[in-house]
Each structure stands twice: as C-alpha cells, then as structure tokens.
Write a protein that holds these residues in place. Sequence first.
Motif, PDB file in Angstrom:
ATOM      1  N   SER A 240      -6.873  40.619  25.336  1.00  0.00           N
ATOM      2  CA  SER A 240      -7.538  39.659  24.443  1.00  0.00           C
ATOM      3  C   SER A 240      -9.015  39.592  24.784  1.00  0.00           C
ATOM      4  O   SER A 240      -9.429  39.910  25.912  1.00  0.00           O
ATOM      5  CB  SER A 240      -6.918  38.264  24.585  1.00  0.00           C
ATOM      6  N   MET A 241      -9.806  39.160  23.828  1.00  0.00           N
ATOM      7  CA  MET A 241     -11.231  39.029  24.069  1.00  0.00           C
ATOM      8  C   MET A 241     -11.513  37.924  25.075  1.00  0.00           C
ATOM      9  O   MET A 241     -12.413  38.050  25.921  1.00  0.00           O
ATOM     10  CB  MET A 241     -11.954  38.744  22.749  1.00  0.00           C
ATOM     11  N   ARG A 242     -10.747  36.859  25.041  1.00  0.00           N
ATOM     12  CA  ARG A 242     -10.965  35.765  25.993  1.00  0.00           C
ATOM     13  C   ARG A 242     -10.700  36.214  27.423  1.00  0.00           C
ATOM     14  O   ARG A 242     -11.421  35.825  28.343  1.00  0.00           O
ATOM     15  CB  ARG A 242     -10.077  34.570  25.627  1.00  0.00           C
ATOM     16  N   LEU A 243      -9.689  37.035  27.622  1.00  0.00           N
ATOM     17  CA  LEU A 243      -9.431  37.554  28.961  1.00  0.00           C
ATOM     18  C   LEU A 243     -10.560  38.477  29.399  1.00  0.00           C
ATOM     19  O   LEU A 243     -11.027  38.398  30.547  1.00  0.00           O
ATOM     20  CB  LEU A 243      -8.097  38.306  28.986  1.00  0.00           C
ATOM     21  N   ALA A 244     -11.010  39.337  28.517  1.00  0.00           N
ATOM     22  CA  ALA A 244     -12.110  40.243  28.852  1.00  0.00           C
ATOM     23  C   ALA A 244     -13.370  39.460  29.206  1.00  0.00           C
ATOM     24  O   ALA A 244     -14.081  39.801  30.167  1.00  0.00           O
ATOM     25  CB  ALA A 244     -12.383  41.185  27.686  1.00  0.00           C
ATOM     26  N   GLU A 245     -13.633  38.420  28.458  1.00  0.00           N
ATOM     27  CA  GLU A 245     -14.820  37.605  28.732  1.00  0.00           C
ATOM     28  C   GLU A 245     -14.734  36.924  30.096  1.00  0.00           C
ATOM     29  O   GLU A 245     -15.729  36.840  30.824  1.00  0.00           O
ATOM     30  CB  GLU A 245     -14.985  36.560  27.627  1.00  0.00           C
ATOM     31  N   ARG A 246     -13.551  36.451  30.440  1.00  0.00           N
ATOM     32  CA  ARG A 246     -13.402  35.787  31.744  1.00  0.00           C
ATOM     33  C   ARG A 246     -13.538  36.791  32.882  1.00  0.00           C
ATOM     34  O   ARG A 246     -14.162  36.498  33.898  1.00  0.00           O
ATOM     35  CB  ARG A 246     -12.059  35.063  31.823  1.00  0.00           C
ATOM     36  N   ILE A 247     -12.953  37.958  32.735  1.00  0.00           N
ATOM     37  CA  ILE A 247     -13.107  38.982  33.764  1.00  0.00           C
ATOM     38  C   ILE A 247     -14.580  39.319  33.947  1.00  0.00           C
ATOM     39  O   ILE A 247     -15.090  39.414  35.069  1.00  0.00           O
ATOM     40  CB  ILE A 247     -12.306  40.243  33.394  1.00  0.00           C
ATOM     41  N   ASP A 248     -15.281  39.482  32.838  1.00  0.00           N
ATOM     42  CA  ASP A 248     -16.702  39.825  32.895  1.00  0.00           C
ATOM     43  C   ASP A 248     -17.504  38.724  33.590  1.00  0.00           C
ATOM     44  O   ASP A 248     -18.354  39.012  34.447  1.00  0.00           O
ATOM     45  CB  ASP A 248     -17.227  40.058  31.477  1.00  0.00           C
ATOM     46  N   ARG A 249     -17.218  37.478  33.254  1.00  0.00           N
ATOM     47  CA  ARG A 249     -17.978  36.362  33.841  1.00  0.00           C
ATOM     48  C   ARG A 249     -17.731  36.247  35.340  1.00  0.00           C
ATOM     49  O   ARG A 249     -18.680  36.115  36.120  1.00  0.00           O
ATOM     50  CB  ARG A 249     -17.615  35.051  33.145  1.00  0.00           C
ATOM     51  N   LEU A 250     -16.480  36.307  35.758  1.00  0.00           N
ATOM     52  CA  LEU A 250     -16.181  36.167  37.176  1.00  0.00           C
ATOM     53  C   LEU A 250     -16.651  37.386  37.971  1.00  0.00           C
ATOM     54  O   LEU A 250     -17.058  37.263  39.127  1.00  0.00           O
ATOM     55  CB  LEU A 250     -14.684  35.947  37.379  1.00  0.00           C
ATOM     56  N   ALA A 251     -16.601  38.559  37.340  1.00  0.00           N
ATOM     57  CA  ALA A 251     -17.131  39.750  37.997  1.00  0.00           C
ATOM     58  C   ALA A 251     -18.634  39.612  38.214  1.00  0.00           C
ATOM     59  O   ALA A 251     -19.163  39.985  39.270  1.00  0.00           O
ATOM     60  CB  ALA A 251     -16.813  40.990  37.180  1.00  0.00           C
ATOM     61  N   ALA A 252     -19.328  39.070  37.218  1.00  0.00           N
ATOM     62  CA  ALA A 252     -20.772  38.873  37.345  1.00  0.00           C
ATOM     63  C   ALA A 252     -21.091  37.898  38.471  1.00  0.00           C
ATOM     64  O   ALA A 252     -22.041  38.101  39.240  1.00  0.00           O
ATOM     65  CB  ALA A 252     -21.339  38.362  36.022  1.00  0.00           C
ATOM     66  N   GLU A 253     -20.290  36.859  38.595  1.00  0.00           N
ATOM     67  CA  GLU A 253     -20.517  35.866  39.650  1.00  0.00           C
ATOM     68  C   GLU A 253     -20.350  36.462  41.036  1.00  0.00           C
ATOM     69  O   GLU A 253     -20.992  36.023  41.990  1.00  0.00           O
ATOM     70  CB  GLU A 253     -19.556  34.689  39.468  1.00  0.00           C
ATOM     71  N   SER A 254     -19.471  37.473  41.148  1.00  0.00           N
ATOM     72  CA  SER A 254     -19.249  38.100  42.445  1.00  0.00           C
ATOM     73  C   SER A 254     -20.083  39.364  42.638  1.00  0.00           C
ATOM     74  O   SER A 254     -19.950  40.048  43.657  1.00  0.00           O
ATOM     75  CB  SER A 254     -17.765  38.426  42.629  1.00  0.00           C
TER      76      SER A 254
END
Length: 244
Positions: free
Chosen positions: A112-126
């Motif tokens: 889903s796009m929402r899952l992809a967005e969350r992965i991207d956001r948390l990856a960016a934070e780390s």
Amino acid sequence: MYDGSEAGEYAGRLAETLPRVRDEIAAAAAGAGRTPESVRLLAVSKGHPLEAIRAALAAGLGELGENRVAELAGKVEAIGRESVRWHMIGHVQRRKVGGLLEVVDCVQSVDSMRLAERIDRLAAESGRTVEVLVQVNTSGEAAKGGFEADEAVDAVLAIAGFGNVRVEGLMTMAPFVDDERVLRGTFSGARRILEEVRRQSSEVGPQLSMGMSNDLRFAVEEGSTMVRIGTALFGARPGLAGGA
C-alpha cells in the motif's frame, strides 16, 4: 540442553530436498532459455525453529524469508545478520515498521502507499535507504494483498520516487491451484507490469519475486528472478499441513 538432534534432522532433510529444488529451478530456467544463476532461492523459514535456519546456512542458503515481524526479530537476534539476508514476505502493519527496519534487509510485501510512505519516513529518520519490492495483485483474488494491476504501474513509479526507499522490483502471489493457465496469467501479469515500469523509469530494479513450492516451474518460465520455497525444502511447518 541443546543436543543438535533437530538440526541434524533438518540437515538430513535438506541434503535430499535442496538438490531436488535446485534441479527443478535449473530445468525451468533452461526451458525458458535462462541460466540457473538467474533465479535466486529464498528459503522460507517462517514457522520453523532456529535449527532449520542453522541447517540452511550450513547448506549454503544465504537468504531467508519470514512473514511475522516478531518471529523475524527473534531469529535475527539469535542468528545475526552477518551470513544471511533477511526478507520480510508477509503483510506488515504500519505500527510495526520501526521494529522491522531494525532487523530486515528487504521488505518484499510493500502492499500500500501508506506502508511505503511510513517505511520511507522512518528510514529517513534513521539515515538509511530500505530495499523493497512492491507487491502487486495480478491474480485478481480479493484475499490477496498488493496493488491491483490497473494501478500498479503508477504506484510503483510513485514509490520509486521516494528518497529513502529503493525499489528493486515486484512481488506477487499466485492462487494455490493447479490450473496452469491461472498460474501463468498471474506471473506473466507481474512481469508485464515490471517491464512497463522499467520502460518508464530507470529507478526500479529487475527483481521478480514469484513462485513457491507448488508452482515454481511456471514462475521461472514466466520470468521470476526469485522463488520463495519453504515446504519443498524444510517440510511442513511444525503443527501445520502446508507451507510456502
């Protein structure tokens, strides 16, 4: 006290099953004019104990698939990440993404796009980039996850544009049936989607994760670059009658 007997049982089983699976992959690849090396073997260790994983590593299997975040995390803690690449192949709840990213090498089930967005956001934070496959539903089954065929190209292109996600290709699941026409249609549908995505963008990789123990021949003949094999390698999961 651990005596290694269960590991020995898995080692003995793999001594028989692994050559058989590799021969099946090689035959399917040859039938499609491909080399066996063009198809990666992902050993699906979900539901099996640590002894199965130790036996798999000893047999030279370096990529393992799990479908639950908690089980994956526990196995990574016990086994480590030095000699194995861990793949998440099951549905991921968004609230569990943070824990998943701490232990996984590839998320195959971005559905889903929402899952992809969350992965991207948390990856960016780390401060990291996460390798993913985008799951597409080319079987048409309502129970299957993933982007529908008519929306998949646009979705994959959008996800490929995220800054901290690297889309290596697609993943799909076929119905658990014996109908060759249905199976080939599912696999070829995913291949055509990936071909169109890669025609439009150089940011998406060539991987096609498709095919399991019951249908790997058709998947490889239709272009799979990675088959997810559990039952044919390890036997039925303890307490269950079936597997990947």
